[in-house]
Scaffold this active site. Structure first.
Site, PDB file in Angstrom:
ATOM      1  N   LYS A 191       0.833  -1.204   0.000  1.00  0.00           N
ATOM      2  CA  LYS A 191       0.000   0.000   0.000  1.00  0.00           C
ATOM      3  C   LYS A 191       0.864   1.249   0.000  1.00  0.00           C
ATOM      4  O   LYS A 191       0.605   2.203  -0.738  1.00  0.00           O
ATOM      5  CB  LYS A 191      -0.942  -0.015   1.219  1.00  0.00           C
ATOM      6  CG  LYS A 191      -2.057  -1.048   1.084  1.00  0.00           C
ATOM      7  CD  LYS A 191      -2.789  -1.320   2.383  1.00  0.00           C
ATOM      8  CE  LYS A 191      -3.765  -2.482   2.192  1.00  0.00           C
ATOM      9  NZ  LYS A 191      -4.425  -2.927   3.423  1.00  0.00           N
TER      10      LYS A 191
ATOM     11  N   GLN B 286      -4.379  -1.868   9.762  1.00  0.00           N
ATOM     12  CA  GLN B 286      -4.312  -3.190   9.131  1.00  0.00           C
ATOM     13  C   GLN B 286      -4.879  -4.245  10.080  1.00  0.00           C
ATOM     14  O   GLN B 286      -4.460  -4.363  11.221  1.00  0.00           O
ATOM     15  CB  GLN B 286      -2.856  -3.506   8.757  1.00  0.00           C
ATOM     16  CG  GLN B 286      -2.688  -4.787   7.964  1.00  0.00           C
ATOM     17  CD  GLN B 286      -3.367  -4.753   6.592  1.00  0.00           C
ATOM     18  OE1 GLN B 286      -3.293  -3.769   5.868  1.00  0.00           O
ATOM     19  NE2 GLN B 286      -4.053  -5.833   6.241  1.00  0.00           N
TER      20      GLN B 286
ATOM     21  N   ASP C  29     -11.011   2.668   4.401  1.00  0.00           N
ATOM     22  CA  ASP C  29     -11.291   1.233   4.239  1.00  0.00           C
ATOM     23  C   ASP C  29     -12.794   0.975   4.148  1.00  0.00           C
ATOM     24  O   ASP C  29     -13.218  -0.119   3.774  1.00  0.00           O
ATOM     25  CB  ASP C  29     -10.727   0.445   5.436  1.00  0.00           C
ATOM     26  CG  ASP C  29      -9.421  -0.253   5.096  1.00  0.00           C
ATOM     27  OD1 ASP C  29      -9.171  -0.473   3.896  1.00  0.00           O
ATOM     28  OD2 ASP C  29      -8.664  -0.578   6.030  1.00  0.00           O
TER      29      ASP C  29
END
Ligand code: NDP
Length: 291
Positions: free
Chosen positions: A52, A96, A119
């Protein structure tokens, strides 16, 4: 049969974003920023986060990774998220998953400011998706919709069968495609492990989305001729002939099912590359909302 090239579509999205960011620079404006928070040393999570941040760098987006020890307290993690909530440089915050057991994922997600929830996992983002408001769509499902659109695959009125009901893939893609909106408006069936016979449902699919995490689960006899197949699965299959000792396969038996499909995503190179591209797109959107 057409193989859907997610790698190519993702590269195009990154290129578009790169141009937009260069334009911001030329205008003397600030550029979007994404902070990734990684707790512990799970190798898969580490590799995702590195991917990412590399993608951010390639398009000149500001990026930072907070690497935290697995014994960080929940309180300290929540405080760090609060700090980034009020930070002007970082428009998107990504934590994460999975997190160590002593930390509540729910609390962590709910602490992220919805305006920075790139997200799309915050209950407010999820609620907005369900009622059809504009919001941050979770990246993998958003990537699936983008692939269908880019390949001009009709969605309206089609029967989409989704196998898998996770909060990350199955539920959001079902909600995205059933909205009474452009690039959606499908008839959606969702299956999961309580279904006695997945074939009964999968055979009816005009568009079959497999997101279960079972290697080569979907076989030729489980689909109808001309089906569009979106394979979300990423599974490691032991293979001594491979340098790494394994190879990556999807949830769909590609060799068999591709013989009946009109369109199909390969694994790797299908849905996978789209996830990061959509994360970058969401971060750009967050930047626009915040500026
Ligand atoms: P989860 O394990 O969270 O969910 C799996 C879902 O599949 C569950 O709803 C489960 O049912 C259902 N399921 C499992 N086995 C069966 C079965 N035999 N028959 C019917 N339903 C079944 O997985 P995710 O949604 O997170 O991920 C799914 C796959 O997609 C994985 O391979 C993952 O690696 C991959 N993935 C890929 C991404 C990408 O970027 N391309 C991003 C995210 C995931 P139940 O709810 O009843 O347990």
């Amino acid at each position: 049969m057409i193989i859907i090239n997610g790698k190519k579509v993702a590269a195009e999205i990154r290129e578009e974003l790169k141009k937009k960011i260069n334009n911001l620079k030329l205008e003397g404006k600030t550029v979007p920023g994404l902070v990734a928070i990684l707790v512990g040393d799970n190798p898969a999570s580490d590799s995702y986060v590195r991917g990412k941040s590399k993608a951010c760098e390639e398009i000149s987006m500001i990026t930072k990774t907070e690497r935290l020890s697995s014994d960080i307290s929940e309180k300290d993690l929540l405080e760090l998220i609060q700090k980034y909530n009020s930070d002007k440089i970082f428009n998107g915050i990504l934590v994460q998953l999975p997190l160590p057991k002593h930390i509540s994922e729910g609390k962590v997600i709910e602490t992220i400011l919805p305006a920075k929830d790139v997200d799309g996992f915050h209950p407010i983002s999820v609620g907005n998706l369900v009622i059809g408001n504009d919001t941050f769509l979770p990246c993998t499902p958003a990537g699936i919709q983008e692939l269908l659109v880019k390949y001009n695959i009709p969605i309206k009125g089609k029967h989409v069968v989704v196998v898998g009901r996770s909060n990350i893939v199955g539920k959001p893609i079902s909600n995205i495609l059933l909205q009474k909106k452009e690039n959606a408006n499908a008839i959606v069936t969702i299956c999961h492990s309580a279904a006695k016979d997945i074939s009964y449902f999968s055979k009816q699919a005009d568009i079959l989305i497999a997101a279960i995490g079972q290697p080569n689960f979907v076989k030729r006899e489980m689909v109808k001729d001309g089906v569009v197949v979106i394979d979300v699965g990423i599974n490691r299959l032991k293979d001594e002939t491979h340098p790494k000792g394994y190879r990556i396969v999807g949830d769909v038996d590609f060799d068999e099912v591709s013989k009946k499909a009109s369109f199909i995503t390969p694994v790797p190179g299908g849905v996978g590359p789209m996830t990061i591209a959509m994360l970058l797109k969401n971060t750009f959107k967050a930047y626009l909302i915040q500026n």
